[in-house]
Design a protein around this motif. Structure first.
Motif, PDB file in Angstrom:
ATOM      1  N   TYR A   1       0.709  -1.325   0.123  1.00 51.71           N
ATOM      2  CA  TYR A   1       0.083   0.054  -0.087  1.00 51.71           C
ATOM      3  C   TYR A   1       0.753   1.139   0.112  1.00 51.71           C
ATOM      4  CZ  TYR A   1      -3.156   3.863   1.383  1.00 51.71           C
ATOM      5  OH  TYR A   1      -3.439   4.768   1.467  1.00 51.71           O
ATOM      6  N   SER A   2       1.963   1.263   1.167  1.00 52.17           N
ATOM      7  CA  SER A   2       2.616   2.687   0.992  1.00 52.17           C
ATOM      8  C   SER A   2       3.409   3.014  -0.072  1.00 52.17           C
ATOM      9  CB  SER A   2       3.311   2.415   2.514  1.00 52.17           C
ATOM     10  OG  SER A   2       4.183   1.358   2.577  1.00 52.17           O
ATOM     11  N   LEU A   3       4.240   1.907  -0.696  1.00 50.29           N
ATOM     12  CA  LEU A   3       5.110   2.391  -1.780  1.00 50.29           C
ATOM     13  C   LEU A   3       4.303   3.031  -3.047  1.00 50.29           C
ATOM     14  CD1 LEU A   3       7.985   2.057  -2.701  1.00 50.29           C
ATOM     15  CD2 LEU A   3       7.347  -0.131  -3.551  1.00 50.29           C
ATOM     16  N   PRO A   4       3.127   2.121  -3.518  1.00 49.35           N
ATOM     17  CA  PRO A   4       2.485   2.858  -4.589  1.00 49.35           C
ATOM     18  C   PRO A   4       2.039   4.134  -4.212  1.00 49.35           C
ATOM     19  CG  PRO A   4       1.796   0.557  -4.296  1.00 49.35           C
ATOM     20  CD  PRO A   4       2.664   0.864  -2.932  1.00 49.35           C
ATOM     21  N   ARG A   5       1.394   4.290  -3.063  1.00 51.18           N
ATOM     22  CA  ARG A   5       0.865   5.691  -2.650  1.00 51.18           C
ATOM     23  C   ARG A   5       2.019   6.741  -2.518  1.00 51.18           C
ATOM     24  NH1 ARG A   5      -2.775   7.391   2.384  1.00 51.18           N
ATOM     25  NH2 ARG A   5      -2.529   9.722   2.087  1.00 51.18           N
ATOM     26  N   LEU A   6       3.061   6.381  -1.982  1.00 51.02           N
ATOM     27  CA  LEU A   6       4.147   7.406  -1.894  1.00 51.02           C
ATOM     28  C   LEU A   6       4.839   7.490  -3.250  1.00 51.02           C
ATOM     29  CD1 LEU A   6       5.901   6.151   1.363  1.00 51.02           C
ATOM     30  CD2 LEU A   6       4.333   8.003   1.087  1.00 51.02           C
ATOM     31  N   LEU A   7       4.854   6.680  -4.127  1.00 48.91           N
ATOM     32  CA  LEU A   7       5.432   7.004  -5.601  1.00 48.91           C
ATOM     33  C   LEU A   7       4.174   7.541  -6.474  1.00 48.91           C
ATOM     34  CD1 LEU A   7       7.816   3.825  -5.926  1.00 48.91           C
ATOM     35  CD2 LEU A   7       8.362   6.364  -5.520  1.00 48.91           C
ATOM     36  N   ASN A   8       3.065   7.393  -6.070  1.00 45.54           N
ATOM     37  CA  ASN A   8       1.924   8.030  -6.712  1.00 45.54           C
ATOM     38  C   ASN A   8       1.836   7.297  -8.175  1.00 45.54           C
ATOM     39  OD1 ASN A   8      -0.220   9.431  -7.169  1.00 45.54           O
ATOM     40  ND2 ASN A   8       0.616  11.266  -7.911  1.00 45.54           N
ATOM     41  N   LYS A   9       2.202   5.735  -7.995  1.00 46.44           N
ATOM     42  CA  LYS A   9       1.927   5.104  -9.278  1.00 46.44           C
ATOM     43  C   LYS A   9       1.563   3.565  -8.743  1.00 46.44           C
ATOM     44  CE  LYS A   9       7.106   4.190 -10.047  1.00 46.44           C
ATOM     45  NZ  LYS A   9       8.154   4.239 -10.732  1.00 46.44           N
ATOM     46  N   PRO A  10       1.126   2.971  -9.697  1.00 43.32           N
ATOM     47  CA  PRO A  10       0.475   1.394  -9.238  1.00 43.32           C
ATOM     48  C   PRO A  10       1.649   0.551  -9.016  1.00 43.32           C
ATOM     49  CG  PRO A  10       0.080   1.812 -11.627  1.00 43.32           C
ATOM     50  CD  PRO A  10       0.476   3.005 -11.091  1.00 43.32           C
ATOM     51  N   ILE A  11       1.237  -0.457  -8.431  1.00 44.97           N
ATOM     52  CA  ILE A  11       2.336  -1.497  -8.106  1.00 44.97           C
ATOM     53  C   ILE A  11       2.610  -2.173  -9.507  1.00 44.97           C
ATOM     54  CG2 ILE A  11       0.771  -3.562  -7.698  1.00 44.97           C
ATOM     55  CD1 ILE A  11       3.826  -2.660  -5.424  1.00 44.97           C
ATOM     56  N   TYR A  12       3.984  -2.655  -9.642  1.00 48.31           N
ATOM     57  CA  TYR A  12       4.408  -3.027 -11.063  1.00 48.31           C
ATOM     58  C   TYR A  12       3.666  -4.195 -11.440  1.00 48.31           C
ATOM     59  CZ  TYR A  12       7.447  -5.339 -14.582  1.00 48.31           C
ATOM     60  OH  TYR A  12       8.036  -5.846 -15.736  1.00 48.31           O
ATOM     61  N   SER A  13       3.458  -5.120 -10.781  1.00 43.44           N
ATOM     62  CA  SER A  13       2.756  -6.467 -11.102  1.00 43.44           C
ATOM     63  C   SER A  13       1.823  -6.965  -9.937  1.00 43.44           C
ATOM     64  CB  SER A  13       3.666  -7.449 -11.783  1.00 43.44           C
ATOM     65  OG  SER A  13       3.020  -8.559 -11.752  1.00 43.44           O
ATOM     66  N   TYR A  14       0.594  -7.058 -10.120  1.00 38.30           N
ATOM     67  CA  TYR A  14      -0.265  -7.552  -9.238  1.00 38.30           C
ATOM     68  C   TYR A  14      -0.170  -8.862  -9.187  1.00 38.30           C
ATOM     69  CZ  TYR A  14      -4.718  -7.029  -6.431  1.00 38.30           C
ATOM     70  OH  TYR A  14      -5.598  -6.957  -5.691  1.00 38.30           O
ATOM     71  N   SER A  15       0.221  -9.867 -10.441  1.00 32.69           N
ATOM     72  CA  SER A  15       0.135 -11.212 -10.457  1.00 32.69           C
ATOM     73  C   SER A  15       1.509 -11.732  -9.456  1.00 32.69           C
ATOM     74  CB  SER A  15       0.372 -11.698 -11.933  1.00 32.69           C
ATOM     75  OG  SER A  15      -0.537 -10.994 -12.642  1.00 32.69           O
ATOM     76  N   LEU A  16       2.665 -10.809  -9.692  1.00 36.19           N
ATOM     77  CA  LEU A  16       3.689 -11.312  -9.004  1.00 36.19           C
ATOM     78  C   LEU A  16       3.371 -11.160  -7.503  1.00 36.19           C
ATOM     79  CD1 LEU A  16       6.818  -9.412 -10.554  1.00 36.19           C
ATOM     80  CD2 LEU A  16       6.432 -11.874 -10.178  1.00 36.19           C
TER      81      LEU A  16
END
Lengths: 226, 477
Positions: B238-253
């Protein structure tokens, strides 16, 4: 009703929870039940006395296990401690009481101090054990083991039947004599009982047999844990 | 000399690099913010206490006659240190953050606030009572991380069960169709740990020294890797994508890492008892799956690093993201180290030595604590509207990191020397006296870590929610 675990929370949580319990049976509960049913005391092993059992309680309570293993691995580097440990060596380690209804952990995970599987054979003198517990540095130069003065009483003079610990002057209290109290006595009884039962063709305990008796009668050693 | 002073006055160089500030609008639900902050404040208090105890224990290796008080002795205080930082600090801190992340990603408010406060009280009581009992010598024995006797751990488990119930009810009534990946990990951690606590405290199959050892290997491993690991990873999702303001690289991973975590990690507890007289096949299974964990590690770490790719400047300008970067790298490096340690030839050398102590600090501190800190510094200012002083966060980061490295490198070198001493067949006391310089460096590293926790406590205080701020933020809107 969807079978997509990303949308169906009951399916996701159910699979996670019960899946984990299933795995726990394979590598935890199942093997534990099996070894418990198949572990017997070794031939010739003697059940612990009441004092030795009380001593195990003190051993557990003071956290001795954090620095002392009772586990000899089937490795050359461990041969100095005795023969490799067998499951039967731990058959008499049983639940402590209603508040601790499990066998205590005595195999240990760190060897900051020496392995104790055969300490009763190696250091069979109760006087040495008392000195060492009162202040380890009085008998072992460079030891970092804690001192356990609360396992002893300092009395003005020894009463009949007391074991007076001949503490060297630099470690002794200013006045009076040092005498082990009940907890100190049972702990040493437990330590002296730590002798591996010999197993045919499985390597012998170092100095097992007669040297243990000789050690018990000997004067306190002055140095060296081994 | 004078000219230097004068030029410094002309061109003042700031002590800390300017860091990006957070958006000035705080979360408006003050009851929610206060709940999360209470968890954080209590966990910080336990961190300071638990690491003060740890620091004292570290000094005792160098000065064993520092005191002769029974309840301060090494054997009694060691479990106080480990249990306090486990159940008091790390657990409460990550649960507090989860109480923010789960409702946020479920787009609804927390199911029950009173239940959440009850959980906090139960966990605090269990750590307080458990520690006092340990200092009085009342312990299960050296069953690491389950030294608290069952009535105490039952109170802790009740707290965890109530949080799990609270969060399940929150997720079950979420306002989005998909369960966000963070909530897989957070709920996984809670459910697995509830099962684990029950399994570890049922006595019937732990009635002799060996059956207890089988359960202990299972428990001590899962107590870390099925509790702290999944929940802090969930927070990071949660915190990484929110702080970078972009989605997580891969949901499947993320999903792959979740299921392999559950299946592979569960199998490897016995690798704490390699060469012990427990079934040999169990040890071999543990080693094989320890190697299998490389899949989980690569999937998890790769996902985070690929999310961070191209955001180097953003990470450098942030005061929270460096903690997350350090935590993610620690997760990979030191879990990988754990895989190596499980291999029989290396285990023969390192088992029973201080190398193991270094490994447990690299993971519980370098990985778990750093990810918690990154999440706290990233999210709490956005809840309360108050930022910590940049200098304070900088001191915290560098003291904690340098302290950890000094601590661990000293113990890894020293631990290897211990093992070498034993293999060489030297008198045992050599393996003790040779450690003294390394134990001294460990105490130095530990002191830096402890100082960083005092600074962290100050930063937490600076981020506290206060009424005036909410008014300012509202006015700003």
């Amino acid at each position: 009703m969807t079978f997509d675990v990303g949308r169906n929370h009951w399916l996701l949580f159910g699979v996670s929870f019960f899946g984990f319990i299933g795995l726990a049976f394979i590598v935890g509960i199942g093997p534990a039940i099996w070894v418990q049913d198949h572990t017997r005391p070794l031939p010739g092993a003697v059940a612990p006395t009441a004092d030795e059992t009380a001593g195990l309680h003190v051993f557990v309570s003071e956290g001795c296990v954090y620095c002392h293993t009772q586990q000899v691995r089937p490795l050359e580097m461990d041969a100095v401690w005795g023969r490799p440990s067998a499951p039967g060596d731990y058959a008499f380690v049983q639940a402590l009481d209603i508040w601790r209804p499990y066998a205590p952990a005595i195999l240990g995970s760190e060897r900051t101090g020496p392995d104790l599987s055969n300490v009763g054979t190696r250091q069979g003198s109760d006087v040495w054990q008392y000195l060492h517990l009162y202040n380890p540095r009085s008998v072992v130069d460079g030891s970092v083991m804690p001192a356990f003065p609360w396992l002893f009483d300092v009395k003005p003079a020894a009463a009949p039947g007391d074991t007076v610990v001949p503490v060297p002057a630099s470690y002794a209290p200013a006045h009076g004599v040092v005498v082990p109290n009940a907890r100190g006595r049972v702990l040493v009884a437990y330590l002296l009982s730590r002798k591996q039962v010999p197993m045919e063709g499985y390597g012998g305990a170092p100095g097992a047999g007669s040297s243990g008796e000789a050690g018990a009668a000997a004067a306190p050693a002055t140095s060296g844990a081994n | 000399m004078m000219s230097e002073v004068r030029s410094a006055a002309v061109l003042p160089r700031p002590l800390v690099v300017a860091k990006a500030r957070v958006e000035p609008v705080a979360d408006t639900d003050t009851a929610w913010v206060r709940l999360v902050y209470r968890y954080l404040a209590w966990s910080t208090a336990w961190l300071v206490f638990g690491t003060l105890v740890g620091e004292y224990l570290g000094i005792k290796f160098v000065r064993p006659d520092l005191d002769h008080v029974a309840w301060l002795s090494f054997g009694r205080l060691r479990p106080v240190h480990t249990n306090t930082v486990f159940w008091g600090w790390s657990s409460l801190a990550m649960l507090g953050m989860a109480l923010y992340v789960v409702p946020k990603t479920s787009r609804r408010s927390l199911y029950s606030f009173p239940l959440a406060y009850l959980s906090l009280a139960l966990i605090n009581v269990s750590v307080l009572v458990g520690d006092l009992l340990l200092m009085n010598g009342i312990t299960n024995g050296a069953q690491e991380y389950r030294e608290y006797i069952w009535p105490v751990q039952a109170v802790f488990a009740t707290g965890v069960i109530l949080i799990a119930y609270n969060l399940i009810r929150t997720i079950a009534t979420r306002d989005v169709e998909e369960i966000y990946i963070s909530n897989w990990y957070i709920m996984g951690g809670l459910l697995w740990t509830i099962a684990l606590l029950v399994i570890a405290y049922i006595p019937w199959y732990q009635q002799n020294g060996i059956s207890e050892t089988v359960i202990q290997g299972f428990y001590m491993h899962m107590g870390v890797g099925m509790w702290f690991t999944p929940i802090v990873l969930g927070l990071t999702y949660y915190s990484l994508p929110r702080l970078l303001n972009k989605p997580i690289y891969s949901y499947s991973l993320g999903v792959l890492a979740f299921w392999t975590q559950m299946v592979f990690y569960s199998m490897i507890g016995a690798h704490h008892f390699i060469f012990a007289p427990i079934p040999w096949w169990l040890q071999t299974v543990a080693i094989i799956f320890s190697v299998g964990m490389v899949v989980t590690l690569a999937a998890g770490t790769g996902n985070f690093l690929l999310t961070m790719r191209g955001s180097g400047r953003m990470i450098a300008r942030s005061y929270s993201l460096p903690f997350i970067l350090a935590g993610v790298l620690s997760y990979f490096l030191f879990s990988f180290q754990g895989t190596f340690e499980a291999l029989r030839p290396l285990q023969a050398l390192w088992h029973f030595t201080n190398y193991t102590v270094a490994h447990s600090h690299l993971t519980m501190y370098g990985f778990v604590a750093f990810l918690i800190w990154g999440t706290v510094y990233g999210l709490v200012p956005r809840m309360t509207g108050h930022e910590p002083p940049a200098l304070g966060v900088g001191i915290h980061f560098w003291f904690a990191l340098i302290g950890l490295l000094l601590y661990s490198i000293a113990l890894m070198i020293g631990g290897t020397m211990q093992g070498d001493n034993w293999i060489a067949g030297n008198p045992f006391i050599h393996s003790v006296t040779d450690m003294l310089p390394y134990w001294l460096w460990r105490a130095v590293g530990g002191s830096l870590m402890f100082v960083s926790h005092l600074v962290f406590a100050w930063n937490v205080w600076a981020m506290r929610p206060r009424a005036a701020v909410v008014a300012t933020a509202a006015a700003g809107e």
